[in-house]
Scaffold this active site. Structure first.
Site, PDB file in Angstrom:
ATOM      1  N   ASP A  43       0.860  -1.183   0.000  1.00 29.37           N
ATOM      2  CA  ASP A  43       0.000   0.000   0.000  1.00 29.37           C
ATOM      3  C   ASP A  43       0.895   1.232   0.000  1.00 29.37           C
ATOM      4  OD1 ASP A  43       1.107   0.269   2.509  1.00 29.37           O
ATOM      5  OD2 ASP A  43      -0.788   0.293   3.590  1.00 29.37           O
ATOM      6  N   ASP A  63       1.492   4.805   2.252  1.00 28.18           N
ATOM      7  CA  ASP A  63       1.127   5.454   3.514  1.00 28.18           C
ATOM      8  C   ASP A  63       1.571   6.910   3.509  1.00 28.18           C
ATOM      9  OD1 ASP A  63       0.514   2.776   4.990  1.00 28.18           O
ATOM     10  OD2 ASP A  63       2.550   2.496   4.253  1.00 28.18           O
ATOM     11  N   ASP A 115      -3.225   4.607   2.669  1.00 26.36           N
ATOM     12  CA  ASP A 115      -3.560   4.990   4.045  1.00 26.36           C
ATOM     13  C   ASP A 115      -3.176   6.448   4.257  1.00 26.36           C
ATOM     14  OD1 ASP A 115      -4.591   2.625   4.894  1.00 26.36           O
ATOM     15  OD2 ASP A 115      -2.938   2.092   6.235  1.00 26.36           O
TER      16      ASP A 115
HETATM   17  P1  UTP Z   1       2.286  -1.063   6.566  1.00 30.53           P
HETATM   18  O1  UTP Z   1       1.389  -2.169   6.996  1.00 30.53           O
HETATM   19  O2  UTP Z   1       1.822  -0.246   5.432  1.00 30.53           O
HETATM   20  O3  UTP Z   1       3.708  -1.682   6.311  1.00 30.53           O
HETATM   21  O4  UTP Z   1       2.500  -0.160   7.830  1.00 30.53           O
HETATM   22  P2  UTP Z   1       4.893  -1.236   5.354  1.00 30.53           P
HETATM   23  O5  UTP Z   1       6.115  -1.325   6.166  1.00 30.53           O
HETATM   24  O6  UTP Z   1       4.592   0.065   4.698  1.00 30.53           O
HETATM   25  O7  UTP Z   1       4.950  -2.392   4.319  1.00 30.53           O
HETATM   26  P3  UTP Z   1       4.250  -2.517   2.897  1.00 30.53           P
HETATM   27  O8  UTP Z   1       5.310  -2.178   1.936  1.00 30.53           O
HETATM   28  O9  UTP Z   1       3.109  -1.552   2.844  1.00 30.53           O
HETATM   29  O10 UTP Z   1       3.830  -3.930   2.803  1.00 30.53           O
HETATM   30  C1  UTP Z   1       3.402   0.925   7.858  1.00 30.53           C
HETATM   31  C2  UTP Z   1       3.681   1.328   9.253  1.00 30.53           C
HETATM   32  O11 UTP Z   1       2.527   1.871   9.847  1.00 30.53           O
HETATM   33  C3  UTP Z   1       2.314   1.330  11.109  1.00 30.53           C
HETATM   34  C4  UTP Z   1       2.991  -0.021  11.112  1.00 30.53           C
HETATM   35  O12 UTP Z   1       3.477  -0.321  12.374  1.00 30.53           O
HETATM   36  C5  UTP Z   1       4.088   0.159  10.126  1.00 30.53           C
HETATM   37  O13 UTP Z   1       5.231   0.498  10.827  1.00 30.53           O
HETATM   38  N1  UTP Z   1       0.883   1.138  11.346  1.00 30.53           N
HETATM   39  C6  UTP Z   1       0.142   0.482  10.435  1.00 30.53           C
HETATM   40  C7  UTP Z   1       0.319   1.613  12.492  1.00 30.53           C
HETATM   41  O14 UTP Z   1       1.005   2.221  13.306  1.00 30.53           O
HETATM   42  N2  UTP Z   1      -0.990   1.399  12.727  1.00 30.53           N
HETATM   43  C8  UTP Z   1      -1.782   0.741  11.847  1.00 30.53           C
HETATM   44  O15 UTP Z   1      -2.983   0.566  12.101  1.00 30.53           O
HETATM   45  C9  UTP Z   1      -1.197   0.270  10.666  1.00 30.53           C
HETATM   46 MN    MN Z   2       2.750   0.455   3.657  1.00 28.14          MN
END
Ligand code: UTP
Ligand code: MN
Length: 513
Positions: free
Chosen positions: A322, A324, A437
Site C-alpha cells: 500500500d 502510507d 492509508d
Molecule cells: P504497513 O502495513 O503499510 O507496512 O504499515 P509497510 O512497512 O509500509 O509495508 P508494505 O510495503 O506496505 O507492505 C506501515 C507502518 O505503519 C504502522 C505499522 O506499524 C508500520 O510500521 N501502522 C500500520 C500503524 O502504526 N498502525 C496501523 O494501524 C497500521
Molecule cells: Mn505500507
C-alpha cells in the site's frame, strides 16, 4: 573405499617403483584416512616415482594427512615419540593429489599447509554478533539470508493465521536477526552467539543450511489450510479470524466465497472486486504519483499542510502493499477536520474506489496528550483504495519531481494545474486500484507519528519493547511517557525520540527489520 579391482592393479606394479624425487620422502598419516585408502594412495605415489614410506622415520620430509589440523598431527607425532618430525612439512592431502596429477611434487603453497585449530576456527567460522533489540541494529533492505528469512517469515505468517501471536513474533524476531547479518550464513556455528534464535527457529535454519529445505516449511507452504487462508486474507478487509471461520465452512477460494453468498461488508466487497490489483505490488513510481494527487487535494482544501510518504517507501523499499502518507499542519489545531475535506475533494475528482475515515479520539491537554499512550492509534485516519490512472506511469518523467516531504505551497502550484481530473470515466484497462492509508497528526505529535508510521512493524514493536523493558517508558505514535519521572517527553524530531530512548539514531533506510 577403493574398488577392489583398482587396488589389485596398483599393487601389482609396486615392485617396479623407482624414486624420481630423492629430496622428497613422504609419509601418509593413517589417522582419519583409513588403512585401505592409505595403501591405495601410497601405491599410487610409488607408481609415479615418489618415495612413500610405510612407517615414520627421520628421513621423512613431507607428512601428508587428511582432515587433520596441524595440532592434531603434531600430537600424533609426539605420541609416537618422533619429536624430530616437527621439522618435516605438515601437509594437506590436496598437496599430494595435486602432485600426483602433476607427476612431480608441486610447490608448497599456504593452502597446502596444515593449519592450527585456532586459526582454522578464526578463518572459516565468523561468529556473527548483533544486539538483542531490532531498534539497536541497522537493517538495510539487502537481505543476505533471504532463503532463511523467507522460510521463517512463512512460519510467522502461518502462526499469525492460526492466531498464535507469541509464536509468530518469535519467528519474526529470528528472521530479523538473520536479516541484519552482513553475510550469508553457512554453518550453525556462526549463529552461536546470536540472540532471539529459539529452538524451533534453529531447527528450521539447520535443515535449510544442511539439506537446502525445511520439511516443516514446505509442508506448511503446500497445506490446504495455509493456501486457503493466504488467499482469503488477501482480500482487503478480511482478517485471520474471518478467514478461519470461512475455511471451517469449506470456503477455500474466491470462487467458493462468491457462490457461498456470504454477506460481505463494504471493505470486503471492494477487496474482492479489486483483488488482483490489490495483490499486485505498488511501485515507487505509483506511490509518488499518488503523492502528487494527495498534495493537490491538500493544496485545494488547506494550503500550508505538510505531507510525508511513510511506511516501506520511506524506508527505501521499491515496492509495497500500500502507500502510507502522514499529513500535518504547522499551526496546531488547523489540521482538525482536515480528513473529511480531503476525502470529499478526492471523491469529487473520482479518485476513490473505497474510503473509510475514522475520527481522532486522542485528546491533548496543556501538558501533553491526556490519555496514556497505547499501541492503538487515535489519529484521524482514512483507509482507502485509489483509482490510479495507468498510462502516464510509462513515462515517469512526465511527472514533476516533487519533494515527498514538506510544506505544500504556491511553489508546488503545478500540482493544481497538472493533469486535470476527474477520472470517473477512465476505461477499465487504463487504471489500477491501489491501497492508500492517509493519517493526519497534530504537529506536536508529528515526530512520534512519523516514527510510528515508518515501520517496519517489527522495528516498531521492538522500539516499544525497548522503551518499556529497558527504559521504563511508554512509546506510541502519539507520545513518549517516562514512567519514572511521570511525565511526557517532548520531541520535535525523530532524532530527539531516539535520544530520549537512549538509542543511537537509526535512519529510515536502516529500519527494515
Ligand atoms: P504497513 O502495513 O503499510 O507496512 O504499515 P509497510 O512497512 O509500509 O509495508 P508494505 O510495503 O506496505 O507492505 C506501515 C507502518 O505503519 C504502522 C505499522 O506499524 C508500520 O510500521 N501502522 C500500520 C500503524 O502504526 N498502525 C496501523 O494501524 C497500521
Ligand atoms: Mn505500507
Amino acid at each position: 573405499m577403493v574398488p577392489l579391482k583398482r587396488r589389485k592393479v596398483v599393487s601389482s606394479i609396486s615392485t617396479e617403483d623407482i624414486n624420481r624425487f630423492p629430496n622428497v620422502v613422504i609419509f601418509l598419516l593413517v589417522r582419519k584416512m583409513g588403512e585401505s585408502r592409505r595403501a591405495f594412495l601410497s601405491q599410487l605415489g610409488r607408481k609415479k616415482g615418489f618415495q612413500v614410506e610405510d612407517s615414520f622415520s627421520d628421513l621423512v620430509t613431507h607428512v601428508v594427512s587428511e582432515n587433520n589440523t596441524g595440532e592434531e598431527v603434531r600430537m600424533w607425532l609426539r605420541s609416537q615419540q618422533k619429536d624430530k618430525a616437527l621439522t618435516a612439512q605438515l601437509l594437506d592431502m590436496s598437496w599430494y593429489t595435486e602432485s600426483m596429477r602433476a607427476g612431480c611434487p608441486v610447490q608448497i603453497l599456504d593452502r597446502h599447509k596444515l593449519q592450527d585449530e585456532e586459526s582454522v576456527k578464526e578463518e572459516s567460522v565468523v561468529e556473527f554478533s548483533v544486539p538483542t533489540y531490532a531498534c539497536q541494529r541497522r537493517t538495510t533492505s539487502d537481505d543476505h539470508n533471504s532463503k532463511l528469512t523467507d522460510a521463517l517469515t512463512l512460519l510467522a505468517e502461518n502462526a499469525e493465521l492460526n492466531n498464535e501471536d507469541g509464536r509468530a513474533v518469535a519467528f519474526r524476531r529470528a528472521a530479523a536477526v538473520l536479516k541484519a547479518l552482513p553475510e550469508t550464513v553457512t554453518s550453525m556455528t556462526q549463529l552461536r552467539r546470536l540472540p532471539c534464535l529459539g529452538e524451533h527457529s534453529q531447527r528450521v535454519i539447520k535443515d535449510i543450511i544442511e539439506d537446502g529445505v525445511s520439511g516443516e516449511v514446505e509442508s506448511t507452504r503446500h497445506s490446504e489450510r495455509f493456501k486457503a487462508l493466504k488467499c482469503l486474507t488477501g482480500i482487503f478487509g478480511v482478517g485471520a479470524k474471518t478467514a478461519d471461520r470461512w475455511f471451517r465452512e469449506g470456503i477455500q477460494t474466491l470462487e467458493h466465497l462468491v457462490v457461498s453468498e456470504h454477506e460481505l461488508n463494504r471493505a470486503q466487497q471492494a477487496g474482492l472486486e479489486h483483488y488482483d490489483d490489490l495483490n499486485q505490488p505498488v511501485t515507487k513510481a505509483e506511490a509518488l504519483k499518488i503523492g502528487d494527487i494527495v498534495k493537490r487535494a491538500l493544496l485545494n482544501v488547506l494550503p500550508g499542510c505538510e505531507m510525508t510518504l511513510t511506511g516501506g517507501f520511506r524506508r527505501g523499499k521499491m515496492t509495497g502493499h500500500d502507500v502510507d502518507f502522514l499529513i500535518t499542519h504547522p499551526d496546531e489545531g488547523k489540521e482538525v477536520g482536515l480528513m473529511p475535506k480531503v476525502v470529499s475533494w478526492l471523491t469529487a475528482q473520482g479518485v476513490l474506489l473505497y474510503e473509510k475515515t475514522t475520527r481522532s479520539s486522542f485528546l491533548v491537554s496543556e501538558n501533553g496528550p491526556a490519555q496514556p499512550p497505547s499501541n492503538m492509534d487515535r489519529f484521524e485516519r482514512c483507509f482507502s483504495i485509489f483509482k490510479l490512472e495507468k498510462e502516464k506511469m510509462d513515462s515517469v518523467n512526465a511527472y514533476p519531481q516533487t519533494r515527498y516531504s514538506g510544506q505544500i505551497t504556491a511553489s508546488n502550484s503545478h500540482l493544481v494545474e497538472a493533469n486535470e481530473m476527474p477520472n470517473t470515466h477512465l476505461p477499465a484497462n487504463k487504471w489500477r486500484a491501489v491501497r492508500v492509508d492517509l493519517v493526519v497528526s497534530p504537529i506536536s505529535q508529528f515526530p512520534f507519528a512519523l516514527l510510528g508510521w515508518t515501520g517496519s512493524k517489527l522495528f516498531e514493536r521492538e522500539l516499544r519493547r525497548w522503551a518499556g523493558h529497558v527504559k521504563s517508558m511508554s512509546l506510541s505514535s502519539h507520545a513518549l511517557y517516562d514512567n519514572t519521572q511521570c511525565k511526557y517527553l517532548r520531541a520535535t524530531s525523530e532524532e530527539e525520540i531516539f535520544a530520549h530512548l537512549g538509542l543511537e539514531f537509526i535512519a529510515p533506510s536502516d529500519r527494515n527489520a
